[in-house]
Design a protein around this motif. Structure first.
Motif, short mmCIF file in Angstrom:
data_model
loop_
_atom_site.label_atom_id
_atom_site.label_comp_id
_atom_site.label_asym_id
_atom_site.label_seq_id
_atom_site.Cartn_x
_atom_site.Cartn_y
_atom_site.Cartn_z
N LEU A 8 -13.29 -15.39 13.93
CA LEU A 8 -12.50 -16.62 14.59
C LEU A 8 -11.03 -16.09 14.15
O LEU A 8 -10.60 -15.36 13.11
CB LEU A 8 -12.73 -17.68 13.98
N VAL A 9 -10.22 -16.62 14.93
CA VAL A 9 -8.58 -16.47 14.56
C VAL A 9 -8.01 -17.77 14.44
O VAL A 9 -8.31 -18.54 15.19
CB VAL A 9 -7.80 -15.94 15.62
N ARG A 10 -7.40 -18.26 13.36
CA ARG A 10 -6.80 -19.43 12.84
C ARG A 10 -5.59 -19.71 12.24
O ARG A 10 -5.27 -18.53 11.50
CB ARG A 10 -7.96 -20.48 12.18
N HIS A 11 -4.73 -20.40 12.52
CA HIS A 11 -3.61 -20.80 11.76
C HIS A 11 -4.16 -21.28 10.42
O HIS A 11 -5.03 -22.24 10.31
CB HIS A 11 -2.72 -21.83 12.22
N ILE A 12 -3.79 -20.76 9.20
CA ILE A 12 -4.21 -21.59 8.00
C ILE A 12 -2.79 -21.86 7.22
O ILE A 12 -2.11 -21.27 6.99
CB ILE A 12 -4.96 -20.57 7.01
N GLU A 13 -2.86 -23.38 6.93
CA GLU A 13 -1.73 -24.03 6.28
C GLU A 13 -2.49 -24.41 4.93
O GLU A 13 -3.34 -24.75 4.81
CB GLU A 13 -1.23 -25.18 7.00
N ILE A 14 -1.58 -23.99 3.92
CA ILE A 14 -1.65 -24.40 2.47
C ILE A 14 -1.49 -25.90 2.37
O ILE A 14 0.05 -26.12 2.40
CB ILE A 14 -1.07 -23.52 1.44
N ALA A 30 -4.07 -26.91 21.49
CA ALA A 30 -3.99 -28.43 20.89
C ALA A 30 -5.27 -29.21 21.35
O ALA A 30 -5.65 -30.24 20.69
CB ALA A 30 -2.98 -29.17 21.33
N GLN A 31 -6.09 -28.61 22.25
CA GLN A 31 -7.49 -29.29 22.75
C GLN A 31 -8.29 -29.33 21.56
O GLN A 31 -9.44 -30.07 21.55
CB GLN A 31 -7.85 -28.74 23.78
N ASN A 32 -8.34 -28.32 20.67
CA ASN A 32 -9.28 -28.24 19.56
C ASN A 32 -8.83 -28.75 18.26
O ASN A 32 -7.49 -28.79 17.87
CB ASN A 32 -9.52 -26.77 19.06
N GLU A 33 -9.63 -29.39 17.57
CA GLU A 33 -9.09 -30.38 16.41
C GLU A 33 -9.12 -29.57 15.17
O GLU A 33 -10.05 -28.61 14.91
CB GLU A 33 -10.42 -31.49 16.10
N PRO A 34 -8.19 -29.56 14.26
CA PRO A 34 -8.05 -28.81 13.04
C PRO A 34 -9.22 -29.06 11.98
O PRO A 34 -9.73 -30.22 12.22
CB PRO A 34 -6.58 -29.17 12.49
N THR A 35 -9.58 -28.26 11.04
CA THR A 35 -10.55 -28.35 10.11
C THR A 35 -10.01 -28.18 8.76
O THR A 35 -9.08 -27.34 8.49
CB THR A 35 -11.53 -27.23 10.13
N GLY A 37 -11.76 -16.13 23.76
CA GLY A 37 -11.84 -17.36 23.94
C GLY A 37 -10.43 -17.77 23.89
O GLY A 37 -9.36 -16.88 23.61
N ASN A 38 -9.94 -19.28 24.19
CA ASN A 38 -8.45 -19.58 24.14
C ASN A 38 -8.14 -20.34 23.02
O ASN A 38 -7.02 -21.16 23.30
CB ASN A 38 -8.52 -20.38 25.54
N ASP A 39 -8.90 -20.20 22.13
CA ASP A 39 -8.64 -20.91 20.91
C ASP A 39 -7.10 -20.65 20.36
O ASP A 39 -6.48 -21.79 19.69
CB ASP A 39 -9.30 -20.69 19.51
N ILE A 76 -0.80 -28.63 -0.44
CA ILE A 76 -1.06 -28.83 -1.97
C ILE A 76 -1.49 -30.17 -2.30
O ILE A 76 -1.35 -31.27 -1.91
CB ILE A 76 0.52 -28.87 -2.42
N GLY A 77 -2.62 -29.93 -3.30
CA GLY A 77 -3.40 -31.09 -3.65
C GLY A 77 -4.46 -31.16 -2.73
O GLY A 77 -5.16 -32.11 -3.04
N GLU A 78 -4.66 -30.92 -1.49
CA GLU A 78 -5.69 -30.99 -0.63
C GLU A 78 -6.57 -29.82 -0.02
O GLU A 78 -7.55 -30.12 0.15
CB GLU A 78 -5.01 -31.56 0.81
N GLY A 79 -5.86 -28.71 -0.07
CA GLY A 79 -6.78 -27.36 0.14
C GLY A 79 -6.11 -26.70 1.24
O GLY A 79 -4.91 -26.46 1.26
N PHE A 80 -6.90 -26.51 2.42
CA PHE A 80 -6.52 -25.60 3.49
C PHE A 80 -6.73 -26.49 4.66
O PHE A 80 -7.50 -26.80 5.14
CB PHE A 80 -7.04 -24.12 3.27
N LEU A 81 -5.82 -26.05 5.61
CA LEU A 81 -6.05 -26.72 7.06
C LEU A 81 -6.10 -25.62 8.02
O LEU A 81 -5.19 -24.64 8.20
CB LEU A 81 -4.75 -27.42 7.50
N LEU A 82 -7.47 -25.45 8.75
CA LEU A 82 -7.45 -24.65 9.64
C LEU A 82 -7.29 -25.03 11.14
O LEU A 82 -8.00 -26.12 11.36
CB LEU A 82 -8.72 -23.71 9.61
N ARG A 83 -6.57 -24.61 11.82
CA ARG A 83 -6.00 -25.03 13.20
C ARG A 83 -5.85 -23.95 14.28
O ARG A 83 -5.69 -22.81 13.94
CB ARG A 83 -4.93 -25.89 13.06
N CYS A 84 -6.25 -24.51 15.53
CA CYS A 84 -6.14 -23.61 16.69
C CYS A 84 -4.59 -23.59 17.25
O CYS A 84 -4.03 -24.83 17.19
CB CYS A 84 -6.96 -23.82 17.73
N GLU A 85 -4.09 -22.83 17.84
CA GLU A 85 -2.90 -22.95 18.66
C GLU A 85 -3.22 -23.85 19.84
O GLU A 85 -1.94 -24.43 20.25
CB GLU A 85 -2.43 -21.50 19.12
#
Length: 231
Positions: A181-187, A200-205, A144-146, A189-198
């Motif tokens: 899946l392959v995802r960028h994971i950003e920490i 931009a058409q896909n929304e982060p989780t 896929g193109n994620d 602080i105080g919120e948890g983790f953000l999982l996003r695709c490279e």
């Protein structure tokens, strides 16, 4: 371990009587080497002539079925080099087929056997060199193109399977509900983790806690991707 080493030379009568089985041994071994290379019987003489530079009439004597002759010293050395086998084995002085030790060749001969090639032809070496540091890592294929253009669809990538927790931001290989899946994971602080695709058409989780999410598992941290661009 017991070793057998002859320090005392044979006497003249012994040297005259010893049977080294050189003929037809060399002939049989030459034919066996050509059989390994799928050289048909009617091509054998031309093949030997090609790899040694000797005349057809000369090499035909080496594999004559009735009275095989012996290759001269230079031809024997070339046969050993071309077939990649120890000359002692060709002569029947080794019980087992031994490979030719190219690493023991003098530098001058090595230079003749491996002349310099155009720099542009050596593309595989630099490519493999980039992966040497990741030999202990696992490898997977992107589907896929994620993550495009960082990791293109169909591109292989390396990941460190010993990393099963997210301690720093990066690209991770995940399993979500049984799907890789392959995802960028950003920490955050105080919120948890953000999982996003490279892509931009896909929304982060957003995920509050990766460790407690029953459907999500970290398979490793992505360390290298090999993208090929087909033109």
């Amino acid at each position: 371990m017991e070793t057998h080493q002859r320090n005392v030379p044979l006497t003249r009568p012994q040297a005259q009587q010893i049977d080294l089985h050189l003929v037809p041994g060399v002939c049989n071994r030459l034919i066996a080497e050509m059989a390994l290379r799928d050289v048909s019987q009617h091509q054998q003489v031309h093949y030997l002539s090609e790899i040694t530079g000797r005349a057809l009439q000369t090499v035909s004597r080496w594999i004559d079925p009735d009275k095989p002759g012996m290759p001269d010293l230079r031809s024997l050395a070339l046969l050993s080099l071309q077939f990649g086998v120890d000359a002692n084995w060709l002569l029947g002085l080794c019980a087992h087929r031994m490979p030719f030790r190219v690493d023991l060749l003098p530098a001058l001969l090595v230079a003749q056997l491996a002349p310099e090639r155009p720099e542009s032809s050596d593309w595989l070496g630099p490519l493999l060199g980039k992966t040497l540091g990741f030999a202990a890592h696992s490898i997977a294929t992107m589907h896929g193109n994620d993550m495009a253009p960082v990791i293109q669809d169909g591109s292989p990538f390396f990941f460190d399977g010993t990393v099963t927790k997210v301690d720093s931001n990066g690209i991770y290989y995940l399993q979500y509900r049984g799907q890789p899946l392959v995802r960028h994971i950003e920490i955050r602080i105080g919120e948890g983790f953000l999982l996003r695709c490279e892509n931009a058409q896909n929304e982060p989780t957003k995920v509050c806690d990766l460790d407690t999410s029953p459907d999500l598992r970290i398979l490793g941290r992505v360390t290298l991707a090999l993208n090929a661009c087909r033109l």
